[in-house]
Scaffold this active site. Structure first.
Site, mmCIF file in Angstrom:
data_model
loop_
_atom_site.group_PDB
_atom_site.id
_atom_site.type_symbol
_atom_site.label_atom_id
_atom_site.label_comp_id
_atom_site.label_asym_id
_atom_site.label_seq_id
_atom_site.Cartn_x
_atom_site.Cartn_y
_atom_site.Cartn_z
ATOM 1 N N GLY A 1 43.442 13.919 2.545
ATOM 2 C CA GLY A 1 43.595 15.192 3.225
ATOM 3 C C GLY A 1 45.041 15.414 3.635
ATOM 4 N N GLN B 1 51.915 18.976 8.270
ATOM 5 C CA GLN B 1 52.435 17.763 7.622
ATOM 6 C C GLN B 1 53.452 18.078 6.528
ATOM 7 O OE1 GLN B 1 48.278 15.983 7.085
ATOM 8 N NE2 GLN B 1 49.534 14.198 7.544
ATOM 9 N N HIS C 1 44.818 18.210 13.135
ATOM 10 C CA HIS C 1 46.233 18.463 12.816
ATOM 11 C C HIS C 1 46.616 19.918 13.108
ATOM 12 C CE1 HIS C 1 48.088 14.924 11.037
ATOM 13 N NE2 HIS C 1 47.080 14.719 10.219
ATOM 14 N N CYS D 1 46.856 8.048 8.496
ATOM 15 C CA CYS D 1 47.391 9.402 8.370
ATOM 16 C C CYS D 1 48.694 9.326 7.595
ATOM 17 C CB CYS D 1 47.631 9.986 9.761
ATOM 18 S SG CYS D 1 48.330 11.638 9.733
ATOM 19 N N LEU D 2 48.894 10.265 6.675
ATOM 20 C CA LEU D 2 50.116 10.244 5.865
ATOM 21 C C LEU D 2 51.369 10.469 6.719
ATOM 22 C CD1 LEU D 2 48.898 12.233 2.730
ATOM 23 C CD2 LEU D 2 49.123 9.754 2.973
ATOM 24 N N HIS E 1 39.631 15.353 11.021
ATOM 25 C CA HIS E 1 41.012 14.855 11.121
ATOM 26 C C HIS E 1 42.003 15.976 10.802
ATOM 27 C CE1 HIS E 1 44.058 11.469 10.279
ATOM 28 N NE2 HIS E 1 44.664 12.548 9.817
ATOM 29 N N GLU E 2 41.719 16.751 9.738
ATOM 30 C CA GLU E 2 42.649 17.824 9.342
ATOM 31 C C GLU E 2 42.627 18.974 10.344
ATOM 32 O OE1 GLU E 2 44.763 16.865 7.317
ATOM 33 O OE2 GLU E 2 43.556 15.189 6.588
#
Ligand code: NI
Length: 180
Positions: free
Chosen positions: A45, A50, A153, A107-108, A149-150
């Site tokens: 995701g 991000q 963000h 997480c990226l 999670h997204e």
């Protein structure tokens, strides 16, 4: 186009993103780049902040593991995961329900840290798509977790904010080195 991924400590990750008012060519190009960037980084995701964009748009793709959910209903109909992946969603309206479960997340934007996060096991929400359709999606498993999670963000919330006190303590040193 593969975009640079913003990292922990960058204030753009703490912004409450604005609604997308209209899907323009720019938004479509952004979505394509977000998918490419997510795939390149081996993520499941990616949310717009991000890639330094403060808009309510995110992508998820959990199709590498068709067994990662036990059900998926789209507008009330049972649907194959592959049919909606990768999912680009805009202006999500999400309701989490069901039991809470601890599962490992990363997480990226937070390199080299994984930790157990408690989240609801099921979600139901409405999502606008690039083509103007609005889907009501109900699911569980990894997809429910990735969507939560997204959506976090898009509200400036990171998974490390959701850790237990003990888990927070265990990642504190690493987080300090990454950002602040
Ligand atoms: Ni993330």
């Amino acid at each position: 186009m593969i975009l640079p991924i913003t990292q922990y400590g960058n204030p753009v990750l703490r912004v409450r993103c604005k609604r997308v008012k209209e899907v323009t060519d720019e938004i479509r190009t952004l979505a394509e780049s977000m998918i490419e960037t997510m795939i390149d980084a081996n993520g499941v995701g990616l949310a717009a902040p991000q890639v330094a964009i403060e808009l309510r748009i995110a992508v998820v793709d959990v199709s590498h593991d068709p067994e990662c959910i036990s059900y998926l209903r789209v507008n009330g109909e049972d649907t194959d995961l592959a049919e909606i992946m990768p999912l680009v969603f805009i202006n999500p309206d999400l309701e989490a329900h069901g039991e809470k479960e601890l599962r490992e997340e990363g997480c990226l934007s937070i390199e080299d840290i994984t930790a157990n996060v408690k989240r609801a096991t099921e979600v139901k929400g409405t999502f606008e798509l690039l083509d103007g359709r609005v889907l009501e999606i109900e699911t569980d498993g990894l997809l429910a977790r990735a969507i939560q999670h997204e959506v976090d963000h898009l509200n400036g919330i990171l998974f490390v904010d959701r850790l237990s006190a003990a888990a927070k303590l265990s990642v504190r040193g690493k987080l300090k080195r990454l950002g602040q």
